[in-house]
Design a protein around this motif. Structure first.
Motif, PDB file in Angstrom:
ATOM      1  N   ARG A 110      -9.397   3.519  -0.508  1.00  0.00           N
ATOM      2  CA  ARG A 110      -9.926   2.661   0.439  1.00  0.00           C
ATOM      3  C   ARG A 110      -9.305   3.094   1.856  1.00  0.00           C
ATOM      4  NH1 ARG A 110     -11.197  -3.460  -0.724  1.00  0.00           N
ATOM      5  NH2 ARG A 110     -12.324  -2.893   1.442  1.00  0.00           N
ATOM      6  N   ARG A 111     -10.119   2.969   3.051  1.00  0.00           N
ATOM      7  CA  ARG A 111      -9.491   3.170   4.298  1.00  0.00           C
ATOM      8  C   ARG A 111      -8.347   2.517   4.579  1.00  0.00           C
ATOM      9  NH1 ARG A 111     -14.510   2.596   8.304  1.00  0.00           N
ATOM     10  NH2 ARG A 111     -14.834   0.829   6.854  1.00  0.00           N
ATOM     11  N   LYS A 112      -8.142   1.150   4.194  1.00  0.00           N
ATOM     12  CA  LYS A 112      -6.980   0.381   4.277  1.00  0.00           C
ATOM     13  C   LYS A 112      -5.617   0.893   3.677  1.00  0.00           C
ATOM     14  CE  LYS A 112      -5.430  -4.419   4.335  1.00  0.00           C
ATOM     15  NZ  LYS A 112      -5.790  -5.867   4.079  1.00  0.00           N
ATOM     16  N   GLU A 113      -5.882   1.377   2.455  1.00  0.00           N
ATOM     17  CA  GLU A 113      -4.721   1.935   1.716  1.00  0.00           C
ATOM     18  C   GLU A 113      -4.342   3.012   2.378  1.00  0.00           C
ATOM     19  OE1 GLU A 113      -4.318   3.745  -2.803  1.00  0.00           O
ATOM     20  OE2 GLU A 113      -5.802   2.950  -2.355  1.00  0.00           O
ATOM     21  N   TYR A 150       0.857  -1.476  -0.073  1.00  0.00           N
ATOM     22  CA  TYR A 150      -0.057  -0.174  -0.108  1.00  0.00           C
ATOM     23  C   TYR A 150       0.833   1.319   0.086  1.00  0.00           C
ATOM     24  CZ  TYR A 150      -3.952  -2.839   0.891  1.00  0.00           C
ATOM     25  OH  TYR A 150      -4.916  -4.027   0.812  1.00  0.00           O
ATOM     26  N   TRP A 190      -4.775   4.160   5.464  1.00  0.00           N
ATOM     27  CA  TRP A 190      -4.183   3.872   6.871  1.00  0.00           C
ATOM     28  C   TRP A 190      -2.866   2.895   6.865  1.00  0.00           C
ATOM     29  CZ3 TRP A 190      -5.254   7.401  10.444  1.00  0.00           C
ATOM     30  CH2 TRP A 190      -6.312   7.921  10.399  1.00  0.00           C
ATOM     31  N   MET A 191      -2.654   2.104   5.968  1.00  0.00           N
ATOM     32  CA  MET A 191      -1.374   1.287   5.949  1.00  0.00           C
ATOM     33  C   MET A 191      -0.319   2.415   5.401  1.00  0.00           C
ATOM     34  SD  MET A 191      -1.878  -1.590   7.176  1.00  0.00           S
ATOM     35  CE  MET A 191      -0.562  -2.525   6.522  1.00  0.00           C
TER      36      MET A 191
END
Length: 115
Positions: free
Chosen positions: A19-22, A3, A24-25
């Motif tokens: 996305r959130r994951k992208e 990410y 925050w990572m």
């Protein structure tokens, strides 16, 4: 780590959604690298490594934050709220943690694209 590298590959791409994951990572790895650079700087008694890291990752960080705001249906210009002490940062964090909305003017929902 993919990410973070993905965020660097799209370093000047202010279009689309993240996305959130992208987001925050990317933020996690940014903080890890910043802490390492600060540790090295403290050993050497300089601030050169943190300055280089911060300046080098300034544009990719702004771009991924804009794409994250696009995912929540907001313009990337909302990042300017961060200039307001304390309140701006709190509002931005609330925006960043919100879930994706369906298809919007910034593109298709990335949750539907990436299974």
């Amino acid at each position: 780590m993919e990410y973070f590298v993905g965020g660097l590959k799209k370093y000047a791409d202010f279009t689309g959604r993240a996305r959130r994951k992208e987001f925050w990572m990317y933020t996690l790895f940014y903080l890890i690298f910043y802490v390492l650079a600060a540790f090295i700087d403290s050993l050497l008694g300089t601030m050169i490594f943190t300055a280089i890291l911060s300046l080098g990752l300034l544009l990719p960080t702004i771009a991924i934050a804009a794409r994250r705001l696009h995912d929540t249906g907001r313009s990337g210009w909302w990042q300017l709220l961060g200039l307001i002490p304390l309140i701006g940062a709190i509002v931005l964090i609330v925006f960043y943690v919100q879930d994706s909305i369906g298809e919007n003017e910034y593109g298709a929902n990335p949750k539907g694209v990436e299974a």
